[in-house]
Design a protein around this motif. Structure first.
Motif, short mmCIF file in Angstrom:
data_model
loop_
_atom_site.label_atom_id
_atom_site.label_comp_id
_atom_site.label_asym_id
_atom_site.label_seq_id
_atom_site.Cartn_x
_atom_site.Cartn_y
_atom_site.Cartn_z
N PRO A 32 32.44 61.87 -15.47
CA PRO A 32 30.97 60.97 -14.94
C PRO A 32 29.63 62.28 -15.47
CG PRO A 32 32.60 61.50 -12.91
CD PRO A 32 33.15 62.45 -14.53
N THR A 35 27.65 63.03 -10.13
CA THR A 35 29.01 63.35 -9.01
C THR A 35 27.44 62.72 -7.49
OG1 THR A 35 31.22 62.97 -9.84
CG2 THR A 35 30.45 63.83 -7.81
N TYR A 37 27.17 62.11 -3.43
CA TYR A 37 28.07 61.62 -1.68
C TYR A 37 26.99 60.63 -0.92
CZ TYR A 37 31.15 64.49 -4.02
OH TYR A 37 32.62 65.32 -4.56
N GLN A 177 31.63 58.22 -1.94
CA GLN A 177 31.75 59.20 -3.31
C GLN A 177 31.63 58.58 -4.62
OE1 GLN A 177 34.47 62.29 -4.66
NE2 GLN A 177 34.54 62.04 -6.82
N ASN A 179 29.82 58.42 -8.36
CA ASN A 179 30.35 59.11 -9.53
C ASN A 179 29.46 57.46 -10.81
OD1 ASN A 179 31.76 61.18 -9.31
ND2 ASN A 179 33.68 59.37 -9.05
#
Length: 183
Positions: A32, A35, A37, A177, A179
């Motif tokens: 990725p 990344t 959240y 999460q 990516n």
């Protein structure tokens, strides 16, 4: 040679050149580019950014008052974006999605969504695609990266996100999460 023959020949030459120049992309696993959240808060939690734009009179994800299944809706809401998995790191941006559930009478969970990830510093990534709004832990959703601003200007690629075990629908806290793969 007639007009159809020329058009056919042009298409064949175009395909040949595309194949010979490596015009097809590989679907091999990639690392990725980013990344992050994402935390989304909804009923019973307060999310002051969540709104139903259409039809008027319905509260976003209200447990009691909902439009009929299959009726068009437009919903907007921001989710918090962090660089680390737990909820204590500072918020580095917001994911703002405009969602339109109810475009298909067969599933109230499938929704068309477009929006952006705003990193609060003039850098944004634009997204678009159909997602499953009710994803179990571990399930994967994907949207297209269709542009951006700042250092992500003209970005293209895709955005995958999955629901994490920290999600608790009883408290209205959903953790994902994400990516982002930019080519």
């Amino acid at each position: 040679m007639g007009p159809r023959s020329r058009a056919t020949l042009t298409v064949i030459i175009g395909l040949f050149l595309n194949l010979s120049c490596g015009g097809w992309t590989s679907v091999e696993a990639q690392t990725p580019t980013i990344t992050l959240y994402i935390t989304r808060r909804q009923v019973p939690n307060a999310n002051p950014t969540a709104r139903t734009i259409f039809p008027d009179g319905y509260y976003y994800l209200s447990p009691t008052v909902r439009p009929p299944r299959g009726s068009p809706q437009v919903i907007i809401g921001d989710s918090e974006v962090r660089a680390a998995r737990d909820l204590t790191p500072p918020i580095i941006g917001a994911l703002r999605l405009y969602r339109s559930p109810g475009f298909a009478t067969t599933s109230s969970n499938r929704t068309y969504a477009f929006g952006l990830i705003d990193f609060f510093n003039e850098d944004t990534i634009s997204l678009s695609g159909v997602i499953n709004a009710a994803v179990p832990v571990g399930a994967l959703n994907e949207q297209a990266v269709i542009g951006g601003t700042g250092k992500y200007r003209n970005a293209n690629g895709y955005f995958e996100f999955t629901t994490l075990p920290e999600t608790n629908s009883a408290t209205g806290v959903f953790v994902f999460q994400g990516n982002i793969y930019i080519s």
